[in-house]
Write a protein that holds these residues in place. Structure first.
Motif, PDB file in Angstrom:
ATOM      1  N   PRO A 140       8.643  -2.809 -11.271  1.00 50.38           N
ATOM      2  CA  PRO A 140       9.454  -1.579 -11.366  1.00 50.38           C
ATOM      3  C   PRO A 140       8.850  -0.420 -10.559  1.00 50.38           C
ATOM      4  N   ILE A 141       7.537  -0.397 -10.471  1.00 45.38           N
ATOM      5  CA  ILE A 141       6.864   0.669  -9.716  1.00 45.38           C
ATOM      6  C   ILE A 141       7.071   0.462  -8.215  1.00 45.38           C
ATOM      7  N   VAL A 142       6.859  -0.753  -7.768  1.00 44.90           N
ATOM      8  CA  VAL A 142       7.042  -1.045  -6.344  1.00 44.90           C
ATOM      9  C   VAL A 142       8.506  -0.802  -5.956  1.00 44.90           C
ATOM     10  N   GLN A 143       9.419  -1.126  -6.845  1.00 42.45           N
ATOM     11  CA  GLN A 143      10.834  -0.845  -6.579  1.00 42.45           C
ATOM     12  C   GLN A 143      11.090   0.658  -6.508  1.00 42.45           C
ATOM     13  N   PHE A 144      10.534   1.392  -7.445  1.00 43.67           N
ATOM     14  CA  PHE A 144      10.733   2.842  -7.449  1.00 43.67           C
ATOM     15  C   PHE A 144      10.258   3.461  -6.140  1.00 43.67           C
ATOM     16  N   PHE A 145       9.127   2.996  -5.655  1.00 45.31           N
ATOM     17  CA  PHE A 145       8.593   3.552  -4.398  1.00 45.31           C
ATOM     18  C   PHE A 145       9.170   2.871  -3.167  1.00 45.31           C
ATOM     19  N   GLU A 146      10.071   1.922  -3.375  1.00 41.30           N
ATOM     20  CA  GLU A 146      10.768   1.247  -2.271  1.00 41.30           C
ATOM     21  C   GLU A 146       9.781   0.633  -1.282  1.00 41.30           C
TER      22      GLU A 146
END
Lengths: 347, 347, 347, 347
Positions: free
Chosen positions: A166-172
């Protein structure tokens, strides 16, 4: 902090003119934007291993490993259905691998951890070195390192996966790639990394940054961790809020073992009870050994071996051990620390 | 770089006028001040344990521990007679402690290491925690930490002391103090530091800076170090110049275990021979196990267990192992690194 | 800490047997080795610029720059005659360069600083960038960087040199080399380093480690330093012990500008008087502006512009300003800090 | 990477049993979770200052500062309507303050920056020190530092706000608080922080961690930044991809000025054109001076003074300057770097 802004027709018209210009009035949302303290969207929850295990084995019957690529049941926080999140920022799932199966080599910018739960014979290859996973072992597959799994035993193996997706997704910032072959060639004997980095010693001639900010030790064996916790509990005593807690460390710099996920293990002796504390990170706990209960805010959850518990951010937590407990935990604390967000409070 | 400056009577008169003014002409000394590369004042030397040991036992007969305070024979480099130096910047000595003796508690800004050589039952207390010293163990008494020794066994114990005293003297920073009582009270159980800091884990709640920049692990047991070296030699292979070498690390930051003395252990397998290399640091080596020879410049020195060898700075060195060897080394490398002085060259 | 060890004939014979074996009894020297606190070998001393300047100009008549290579009068502490030391660990000298002279390009592992005293038109080239030296400027020639000097003005130029030569000698790490040509080719416009590193900004795409641990700013102009000191004295007030003191910093990591020599400037307003303090480092002070007196232990020394004062380690010091003062200082403090030796005490 | 998993009735039934147990099949979502490279949700967009300015002044007529608390128009990326985001992770808005208005003191864990656009007389107080904001100045209000604004001029003042609010929200770490009084008492003279920290010097006696990991310089004046950029462009030349770019640095450690937002300024000379590059961070750019165009992927956007442009993550970007340009930029790069996510690619 401040009152409501009354809505006049003139203001209404003004607001409507803003949207097409991709503008918005801050004063209409400011109050909700800056609450006095955090209120996590996640809720406390326990996944009982006893009830999840049969479903996982069922998945083993319904799908081949090839079909599933990774045969995992995601532990979704009730507040995040369909979003693959266990806490507000972290992913956890239970993975089943059956004798003879392999999970093909790939890599990605998401960091993953495995906490081994059940079975013998499963292994992970990271960057050309193989490690056998035994119950209680904490294994890392670092950001962008090739990794694959296999299973040479004769019983199902189950482990807990933890990822920062979810973090890597948030930071794209997700990149991923598949390996040419199915699994990597092995270039170092098993145990080499642990020997070079995991005994209070370091190579004279290598900086240990094999995996960037991730620890070059990629299997922290439970045998050692357990022994250290028992000795520390005896040697210097237990903390009223933390019990006896040691964090998995990166020997290269003394930081956390992973750059995006904090990991630690808590040992509580039979009958031990901790005082309430809270912190800004959201925690996933997996029971390595022992039974007891955890109080999260006003919710009391009992736990037994291999249960997984989600502890939302900034909620008061305390533990009570009915037997000697070893509790593996991971959270986004390391990020809070790096960004200047981390706080904790102790009762 | 430049020629001599000829001496005229006028210049001579001028030079003579400078001295009373506490001035000196740089050009008269510049050439010697900046040679193209270092030439150590120290010479290669080996102290044979076989021949020093009887002299040390003799000292045990001639002096009580009380008289001597520390019953040590300093290993003086032939170039530094009367200066208590083993290399140009480091001190080493062999210390004897007899059953029942104690060395009273004190502290000082000099950092000390002990490398245990012979005997069972000796112990060191550091800052309220006791550690038993077994042959091959590397024990630290950090800068300004209270420490004392004792001996509960029934045979003589001998260890190698290494100190940065010449360095602390050069910088004029020696402070020292004696403890009120003879020995300190013990406040933690033996093994607590090793459990908390020495297993790839760190306390969640403590920064580990108990002794400033010195490692909180103050005994690195030989048993572990040896095991790690054997596994590393097998796992990832040996380096042509270094053999299999692991350095003792500070788990808190991955740096050297001590702020002023670098320490490491080299493992050479029977028959292994390293290629020549040289570095700016001056090294003291103590043989934990094995026999062989070391070539230093044009000097060849054989070594047997417990021998101590001085290797001067910037001299070519190479090793040949007649049997499986474990070689403990310490040098001033960590300071060279901190000050931007460190260089090495490999053939 | 402990008494004398009495000398019996037997002991005497034993001691005599030790020397040829390159051994020495520690107990005979231990007491002197570990005093309770430091007592510097250096003494307080002031070199009056008024009296040294004519001697320096005389040297200009007696020797060509070519003969001298560097036309410098070393400021030798009275305790270190013939040893090229101003404090126990640092070298300082006054250098004269006459119009049209050049000092050929070379490099060495010793770090050097220049503090500009008098004259216009002198310049230093460091690694392809030239900087003009104006009175009060602090200029660095980093460890192993090519550097040369020249003088395009029409009056004598004089500056103070500070070097870590005694330290580099002690650690036996001096390397040096001459440049092929006489001076380097210039590859960057003057002021480039200051623009990129000296304004609270840093290049996006470069780590600034051009000179290892030395600051990439190699000229800290007095104009800026003076302005900052005056503003700080006005803005946040002066410290009772330090006056208004700013240290020259490495913008890359916030550390000291040089890896082996600490440098700072103190501003005292007319009439300001500091309270006594002492620290483990030995200090060389050069007066940029102002008159006053410094008390060192029991010695009182007055000072006028460009005077140089040696302040021995661990001696109480305090200042009194008869006019607005700007005092440039350098010491070995940065090394004491890195090695865990630094202490200070304030009255 | 892998094929679809076919849906049988049996599997369908199994899936349906998972949801109530707060479980989900990873294999159904894995493919979308790990794309080969990032595709930002944000789109390229330019807010023309010419068109936003009148709307902002209109807001000044419609609402008092007291009603609005902060009179800001949020620049919402077209992909994030109603979400107060300018890029995927950052917030930007234009704030208007009229003569005599004040924004009351408060603090929060979100970090904020101001980039001053128009008007004279506005000021910010941070932690007891006031700074006047002039066009082009970059001002920081650090995480958890008290801050308030005021305006003593006679024309409207407008600045750009940049905040990490979406990030702090994602991590559920927002704390906030209002000050007792309306504005803080001033305890240091204006310019004190800049004098002590912003001139290549640092206080001798303070570690500069006044605001944790945020720079103690809280106003980087445009006058200095502009001068440094012009000198750097002239001194060492421009980079083909970056033009002349300097980042705002924390003098205490050489890192970014803010712990969660990277900030830099790019100078392009008239006619200069950069080559395409891309990076994982999402960028907000505000034009301090100059006109030109930026190509983002296939979108070309022209820009004039004070325009604001959103540049999505991992999109190719290049610039063309029609006149001398000074472009202020901020992004989440610092977080990408800390977490091991940052990548860039240059054509």
């Amino acid at each position: 902090m401040h009152g409501e802004v009354s809505l006049t027709p003139e203001r209404q018209a003004f607001y409507e003119s803003l949207t097409p210009a991709n503008l918005a009035p801050l004063w209409a949302v400011l109050k909700g934007m800056m609450p006095p303290e955090p209120k996590s969207k996640a809720v406390p929850f326990r996944w009982s291993y006893e009830s999840v295990r049969p479903m996982l084995l069922k998945a083993g019957e319904l799908l081949t490993a090839e079909e599933a690529e990774r045969r995992v049941l995601v532990l979704e926080n009730p507040s995040f259905q369909g979003m693959s999140r266990t806490t507000s920022t972290l992913y956890a799932g239970l993975q089943l691998i059956l004798p003879g199966e392999t999970a093909p080599a790939h890599r990605h910018t998401a960091s993953a951890l495995r906490f081994m739960i059940e079975g013998e014979g499963a292994f992970t290859n990271v960057d050309g070195e193989r490690t056998t996973m035994r119950p209680g072992d904490f294994v890392i597959t670092p950001n962008w390192a090739w990794h694959d799994h296999g299973h040479e035993g004769d019983q199902p193996c189950i482990w807990l996966d933890g990822l920062d997706v979810p973090i890597v997704q948030f930071f794209e910032t997700i990149f991923s790639g598949g390996y040419d072959g199915k699994s990597q060639s092995v270039t170092r004997a098993e145990g080499d990394s642990l020997a070079r980095f995991g005994s209070g010693l370091l190579p004279l001639d290598e900086d240990g940054r094999r995996y960037g900010a991730t620890s070059p030790i990629f299997n922290y064996p439970f045998e050692r961790t357990r022994e250290a916790l028992v000795a520390a509990a005896k040697g210097g005593g237990s903390d009223p809020h933390l019990g006896t807690t040691l964090r998995y460390a990166n020997p290269v710099d003394g930081g956390w073992a992973m750059p995006t996920i904090s990991t630690w293990m808590t040992h509580l002796q039979k009958g031990e009870q901790t005082k309430p504390m809270r912190s800004t990170d959201g925690i996933v706990m997996c029971v390595a050994e022992g039974t007891g209960e955890v109080k999260i805010g006003e919710t009391v959850l009992t736990f037994a071996p291999h249960d997984v518990v989600a502890i939302p951010a900034w909620s008061w937590r305390s533990f009570k051990a009915s037997s000697d407990c070893f509790l593996f935990c991971f959270s986004d604390r390391v990020i809070h620390e790096k960004l200047g967000f981390f706080r904790e409070e102790r009762s």
